[in-house]
Scaffold this motif. Sequence first.
Motif, PDB file in Angstrom:
ATOM      1  N   GLY A 118     -31.660  21.691  54.952  1.00 26.85           N
ATOM      2  CA  GLY A 118     -32.617  21.025  54.060  1.00 26.85           C
ATOM      3  C   GLY A 118     -33.875  21.822  53.827  1.00 26.85           C
ATOM      4  N   ILE A 119     -34.381  22.508  54.852  1.00 26.38           N
ATOM      5  CA  ILE A 119     -35.656  23.227  54.733  1.00 26.38           C
ATOM      6  C   ILE A 119     -35.486  24.704  55.071  1.00 26.38           C
ATOM      7  N   GLY A 120     -34.902  24.977  56.228  1.00 27.69           N
ATOM      8  CA  GLY A 120     -34.746  26.356  56.700  1.00 27.69           C
ATOM      9  C   GLY A 120     -34.792  26.371  58.210  1.00 27.69           C
ATOM     10  N   TRP A 121     -34.261  27.441  58.810  1.00 33.52           N
ATOM     11  CA  TRP A 121     -34.175  27.483  60.270  1.00 33.52           C
ATOM     12  C   TRP A 121     -35.547  27.518  60.930  1.00 33.52           C
ATOM     13  N   CYS A 170     -36.248  20.012  75.434  1.00 34.10           N
ATOM     14  CA  CYS A 170     -35.812  21.241  76.108  1.00 34.10           C
ATOM     15  C   CYS A 170     -34.303  21.424  75.988  1.00 34.10           C
ATOM     16  N   SER A 171     -33.548  20.335  76.106  1.00 37.18           N
ATOM     17  CA  SER A 171     -32.098  20.422  75.928  1.00 37.18           C
ATOM     18  C   SER A 171     -31.747  20.712  74.474  1.00 37.18           C
ATOM     19  N   PHE A 172     -32.495  20.107  73.559  1.00 31.06           N
ATOM     20  CA  PHE A 172     -32.318  20.362  72.129  1.00 31.06           C
ATOM     21  C   PHE A 172     -32.505  21.843  71.819  1.00 31.06           C
ATOM     22  N   ALA A 173     -33.541  22.443  72.420  1.00 32.57           N
ATOM     23  CA  ALA A 173     -33.826  23.857  72.169  1.00 32.57           C
ATOM     24  C   ALA A 173     -32.682  24.753  72.620  1.00 32.57           C
ATOM     25  N   GLY A 174     -31.948  24.321  73.651  1.00 32.05           N
ATOM     26  CA  GLY A 174     -30.864  25.138  74.162  1.00 32.05           C
ATOM     27  C   GLY A 174     -29.627  25.137  73.293  1.00 32.05           C
ATOM     28  N   SER A 175     -29.487  24.153  72.391  1.00 33.87           N
ATOM     29  CA  SER A 175     -28.254  24.058  71.605  1.00 33.87           C
ATOM     30  C   SER A 175     -28.459  24.103  70.095  1.00 33.87           C
ATOM     31  N   ASN A 176     -29.674  23.817  69.592  1.00 37.69           N
ATOM     32  CA  ASN A 176     -29.818  23.698  68.137  1.00 37.69           C
ATOM     33  C   ASN A 176     -29.670  25.034  67.417  1.00 37.69           C
ATOM     34  N   MET A 177     -29.941  26.153  68.125  1.00 35.67           N
ATOM     35  CA  MET A 177     -29.805  27.464  67.474  1.00 35.67           C
ATOM     36  C   MET A 177     -28.350  27.832  67.216  1.00 35.67           C
ATOM     37  N   ASN A 178     -27.429  27.124  67.860  1.00 38.84           N
ATOM     38  CA  ASN A 178     -26.010  27.443  67.670  1.00 38.84           C
ATOM     39  C   ASN A 178     -25.567  27.294  66.221  1.00 38.84           C
ATOM     40  N   VAL A 179     -26.183  26.366  65.477  1.00 34.70           N
ATOM     41  CA  VAL A 179     -25.791  26.168  64.085  1.00 34.70           C
ATOM     42  C   VAL A 179     -26.614  27.032  63.131  1.00 34.70           C
ATOM     43  N   MET A 180     -27.552  27.803  63.650  1.00 32.92           N
ATOM     44  CA  MET A 180     -28.398  28.662  62.805  1.00 32.92           C
ATOM     45  C   MET A 180     -27.961  30.115  62.871  1.00 32.92           C
ATOM     46  N   ILE A 181     -26.830  30.375  63.524  1.00 31.87           N
ATOM     47  CA  ILE A 181     -26.424  31.756  63.786  1.00 31.87           C
ATOM     48  C   ILE A 181     -26.378  32.588  62.510  1.00 31.87           C
ATOM     49  N   ASN A 182     -25.682  32.104  61.482  1.00 33.63           N
ATOM     50  CA  ASN A 182     -25.574  32.867  60.241  1.00 33.63           C
ATOM     51  C   ASN A 182     -26.920  32.990  59.545  1.00 33.63           C
ATOM     52  N   ASP A 183     -27.681  31.887  59.490  1.00 33.70           N
ATOM     53  CA  ASP A 183     -28.964  31.897  58.781  1.00 33.70           C
ATOM     54  C   ASP A 183     -29.958  32.851  59.439  1.00 33.70           C
ATOM     55  N   ILE A 184     -30.064  32.793  60.765  1.00 34.25           N
ATOM     56  CA  ILE A 184     -31.010  33.660  61.470  1.00 34.25           C
ATOM     57  C   ILE A 184     -30.587  35.117  61.366  1.00 34.25           C
ATOM     58  N   SER A 185     -29.284  35.382  61.559  1.00 34.02           N
ATOM     59  CA  SER A 185     -28.819  36.777  61.513  1.00 34.02           C
ATOM     60  C   SER A 185     -29.048  37.392  60.140  1.00 34.02           C
ATOM     61  N   ARG A 186     -28.866  36.609  59.068  1.00 32.72           N
ATOM     62  CA  ARG A 186     -29.116  37.122  57.717  1.00 32.72           C
ATOM     63  C   ARG A 186     -30.612  37.343  57.481  1.00 32.72           C
ATOM     64  N   ASP A 187     -31.416  36.342  57.853  1.00 31.58           N
ATOM     65  CA  ASP A 187     -32.849  36.398  57.562  1.00 31.58           C
ATOM     66  C   ASP A 187     -33.556  37.490  58.362  1.00 31.58           C
ATOM     67  N   LEU A 188     -33.148  37.680  59.602  1.00 33.68           N
ATOM     68  CA  LEU A 188     -33.808  38.656  60.465  1.00 33.68           C
ATOM     69  C   LEU A 188     -33.056  39.985  60.534  1.00 33.68           C
ATOM     70  N   ASP A 189     -32.006  40.109  59.730  1.00 27.14           N
ATOM     71  CA  ASP A 189     -31.220  41.340  59.663  1.00 27.14           C
ATOM     72  C   ASP A 189     -30.711  41.743  61.045  1.00 27.14           C
ATOM     73  N   THR A 190     -30.071  40.799  61.717  1.00 28.56           N
ATOM     74  CA  THR A 190     -29.502  41.071  63.029  1.00 28.56           C
ATOM     75  C   THR A 190     -28.048  40.612  63.030  1.00 28.56           C
ATOM     76  N   SER A 191     -27.417  40.599  64.199  1.00 28.64           N
ATOM     77  CA  SER A 191     -26.000  40.253  64.311  1.00 28.64           C
ATOM     78  C   SER A 191     -25.832  38.923  65.035  1.00 28.64           C
ATOM     79  N   VAL A 192     -24.588  38.426  65.030  1.00 22.13           N
ATOM     80  CA  VAL A 192     -24.270  37.222  65.795  1.00 22.13           C
ATOM     81  C   VAL A 192     -24.573  37.448  67.272  1.00 22.13           C
ATOM     82  N   GLN A 193     -24.270  38.652  67.760  1.00 25.32           N
ATOM     83  CA  GLN A 193     -24.524  38.962  69.161  1.00 25.32           C
ATOM     84  C   GLN A 193     -26.024  38.949  69.468  1.00 25.32           C
ATOM     85  N   GLY A 194     -26.843  39.387  68.494  1.00 26.94           N
ATOM     86  CA  GLY A 194     -28.289  39.353  68.687  1.00 26.94           C
ATOM     87  C   GLY A 194     -28.807  37.940  68.873  1.00 26.94           C
TER      88      GLY A 194
END
Length: 453
Positions: free
Chosen positions: A160-163, A20-44
Amino acid sequence: MTSAVRRRVLAPLALAQFICSFAGSNMNVMINDISRDLDTSVQGVQVAITVFLLVMAALMIPGGRATDRFGRKRCFLAGLAVYGVGALLSAAAPGLGVLILGNSILEGIGTALLIPPVYILTTLLFHDLTARARAFGVIMAAGGVGAAAGPLIGGLITSGIGWRAAFVFQALVIAVILLLSRSVPDPLPPDPARSFDVRGAVLSAVGLVLVVLGILAADDNLWLTAASMAAGALVLAWFLHWVRGEERAGREPLLSVGLFRNRASNLGLITQNLQWLLLMGTSFTVATYLQVVRGYDAVQTGVIFTAATLGVLSSSLAAERLAKRRPQRTLVMAGFGACVVGVGVLLALVRGSPTPWAFAPGLLLIGLGLGVMLTPSVNVVQSAFPEERQGEISGLSRSVSNLGSSFGTAIAGTIVVSGLSAHAYATAMAVLAAVGLLGLATAALLPRGRTPT
């Protein structure tokens, strides 16, 4: 209970806190990857992270009370199942909306159901105060490492694999916890006749949501921020008025106001809130700065956070020995002191150095400080109340901690996202340093006695 049985019981509980703690912080390093893949912004992406933390905070008190009616183990298993579904849905998300539904809503609900039983079961199953302190030390170490190592593990998986694989990883860990949970007993039978305060649950959740949404809106519309936070404060005041009325009428409210009559517990709750605000605020601020301003990828960002992980792990492993030698107040003060110095080092070294390793000393100090004080703060709160009130205080304690995480991501994230520059980074870190000083002042008011052993 033998040591082998204790280990079998403690393993799934600690692992649940870790994921649960991991889930709260691991997305912080996926910001660019998720925003590009899902066509959203850093704020999203920031909104998705904050809503996850907010749902946890808003539902943690009702989740704690639900354990009395439905049983601690039953709520724990139900939470794991909901969380697992949310993780798989997030992994397959075609857009930001589905990601918010899976990660922010379902994983948030699952966490609110499963985390209170972790702390209630630990309190009920570990009767000896020394064993209980050791168990809380293991659980809080798992939580601290999960939060601090989230960027590293998430970065390695993303690069290594993807977000999306990071969410599959979460689902696999949930499956392991479900298997290990077969050995966890529930020492108290559920009470289906126990009342549940639906109106109180709705009022508390709506009030907390409005307050955090107000913070998120700060970079767009200050009037909306003021209106949302004022509305949230009014709803929370209504909630307190409601629970007082329920108590006077002899009914059982969602949260007894008597929980707030213990001075040591109140101070401990404040320190918990500020600790998680510092941890999640620092994690989001540094991770966003590294990726958006300096252009680092997910794995590079995650590796830099190794310093914080090592700090949390090393000081958490020493928590039991430190608790025997030093009062809880001393440990919490030392933890906040180390965090304030760490934030100062991050500001001083990073501004004058282009190397990513300039972040390591500051993150190490913050990790050391958090590892030292997480367990004493929890012990102060949980040990202040008898067994029959563990459902209430556990839900309140976890809600306050997760609200701190929400505030950290919302406040620091709003400052950083508004500028996405070195200046915004420095401003956010200065705010976090002020939070650390406030925590230090609060910790100085804690009782001077030693931890029970």
